[in-house]
Design an enzyme around this catalytic site. Structure first.
Site, PDB file in Angstrom:
ATOM      1  N   GLY A   1      19.437  14.670 -25.169  1.00 17.34           N
ATOM      2  CA  GLY A   1      20.640  14.439 -24.385  1.00 17.34           C
ATOM      3  C   GLY A   1      20.277  14.395 -22.912  1.00 17.34           C
TER       4      GLY A   1
ATOM      5  N   GLN B   1      21.658  15.200 -13.942  1.00 17.59           N
ATOM      6  CA  GLN B   1      20.196  15.317 -14.091  1.00 17.59           C
ATOM      7  C   GLN B   1      19.460  14.120 -13.510  1.00 17.59           C
ATOM      8  OE1 GLN B   1      20.470  16.459 -18.507  1.00 17.59           O
ATOM      9  NE2 GLN B   1      18.631  17.508 -17.832  1.00 17.59           N
TER      10      GLN B   1
ATOM     11  N   CYS C   1      15.438  21.768 -21.822  1.00 21.49           N
ATOM     12  CA  CYS C   1      16.181  20.937 -20.878  1.00 21.49           C
ATOM     13  C   CYS C   1      15.178  20.053 -20.154  1.00 21.49           C
ATOM     14  CB  CYS C   1      16.919  21.834 -19.887  1.00 21.49           C
ATOM     15  SG  CYS C   1      17.884  20.925 -18.673  1.00 21.49           S
ATOM     16  N   LEU C   2      15.500  18.768 -20.032  1.00 18.73           N
ATOM     17  CA  LEU C   2      14.585  17.854 -19.339  1.00 18.73           C
ATOM     18  C   LEU C   2      14.435  18.234 -17.864  1.00 18.73           C
ATOM     19  CD1 LEU C   2      15.640  14.438 -20.931  1.00 18.73           C
ATOM     20  CD2 LEU C   2      13.620  15.832 -21.456  1.00 18.73           C
TER      21      LEU C   2
ATOM     22  N   HIS D   1      25.455  21.974 -24.209  1.00 20.73           N
ATOM     23  CA  HIS D   1      24.424  21.987 -23.168  1.00 20.73           C
ATOM     24  C   HIS D   1      24.744  20.943 -22.086  1.00 20.73           C
ATOM     25  CE1 HIS D   1      19.997  22.230 -21.969  1.00 20.73           C
ATOM     26  NE2 HIS D   1      20.397  21.131 -21.358  1.00 20.73           N
ATOM     27  N   GLU D   2      25.126  19.737 -22.524  1.00 24.48           N
ATOM     28  CA  GLU D   2      25.376  18.656 -21.560  1.00 24.48           C
ATOM     29  C   GLU D   2      26.634  18.905 -20.743  1.00 24.48           C
ATOM     30  OE1 GLU D   2      22.936  16.974 -21.085  1.00 24.48           O
ATOM     31  OE2 GLU D   2      21.906  17.214 -22.992  1.00 24.48           O
TER      32      GLU D   2
ATOM     33  N   HIS E   1      25.985  21.041 -17.923  1.00 23.43           N
ATOM     34  CA  HIS E   1      25.381  20.352 -16.772  1.00 23.43           C
ATOM     35  C   HIS E   1      26.461  19.804 -15.837  1.00 23.43           C
ATOM     36  CE1 HIS E   1      21.068  20.358 -17.257  1.00 23.43           C
ATOM     37  NE2 HIS E   1      21.136  19.930 -18.501  1.00 23.43           N
TER      38      HIS E   1
HETATM   39 NI    NI Z   1      19.558  19.966 -19.857  1.00 24.58          NI
END
Ligand code: NI
Length: 173
Positions: free
Chosen positions: A47, A52, A91-92, A133-134, A137
């Site tokens: 995701g 991000q 997480c990226l 999670h998204e 963000h």
């Molecule tokens: Ni993340």
């Protein structure tokens, strides 16, 4: 399409509350969503949320199947199961690390698709986790801020070797 630069932990854009998307059908938004999808697949994430990639807007994408991409604009999520499950996630924006986070195993979601139509449904398991999670963000929340036990935060290689049950699925979002 092009790959976008991913903001990492410490960049202030990750801590902002993102603004709603005014026009989901705008061509520049379509381009952003396509680029986010490409960036997520390239980074092997599950995701990716717009903040991000330094765009403080309320939208996120997630992986569907092997290399499909789905997007939700101005999303809202309802937790449908009060019993939370603990699992490792990544997480990226926090490369190399995984941490154990409590999440609801089932959510209802609602938002807009790129054509402006309402998209709604239910998600469970890994997708429910990715969506929680998204959406975090979009509210400036990163998964370590959700952790109840920071001793369960670590580098992937160390956890794989030492943790009782590291994430088999290795989700990074
Ligand atoms: Ni993340």
């Amino acid at each position: 399409m092009s790959l976008l630069k991913i903001a990492r932990l410490g960049h202030p854009v990750l801590l902002l509350r993102a603004a709603p998307v005014a026009d989901p059908t705008a061509p520049e938004l379509r381009r952003l969503v396509l680029d986010m999808g490409e960036t997520m697949l390239d980074a092997r994430g599950l995701g990716l949320a717009a903040p991000q990639v330094h765009a403080s807007l309320r939208l996120f994408v997630w992986r569907e199947g092997q290399d499909g991409v789905a997007a939700l604009i101005n999303p809202e999520i309802t937790l449908l199961d009060p019993v939370e499950e603990v699992a490792f996630e990544g997480c990226l924006s926090i490369p190399g690390l995984r941490g154990a986070v409590r999440r609801s195993p089932r959510v209802g979601f609602r938002g807009l698709a790129l054509d402006g139509r309402v998209m709604e449904g239910e998600a469970e398991g890994l997708l429910a986790r990715v969506m929680q999670h998204e959406i975090d963000h979009l509210d400036g929340v990163l998964y370590p801020m959700r952790m109840h036990d920071l001793s369960l935060l670590g580098f992937i290689e160390e956890l794989a070797q030492h943790a009782p049950k590291p994430a088999e699925t290795d989700p990074a979002a």
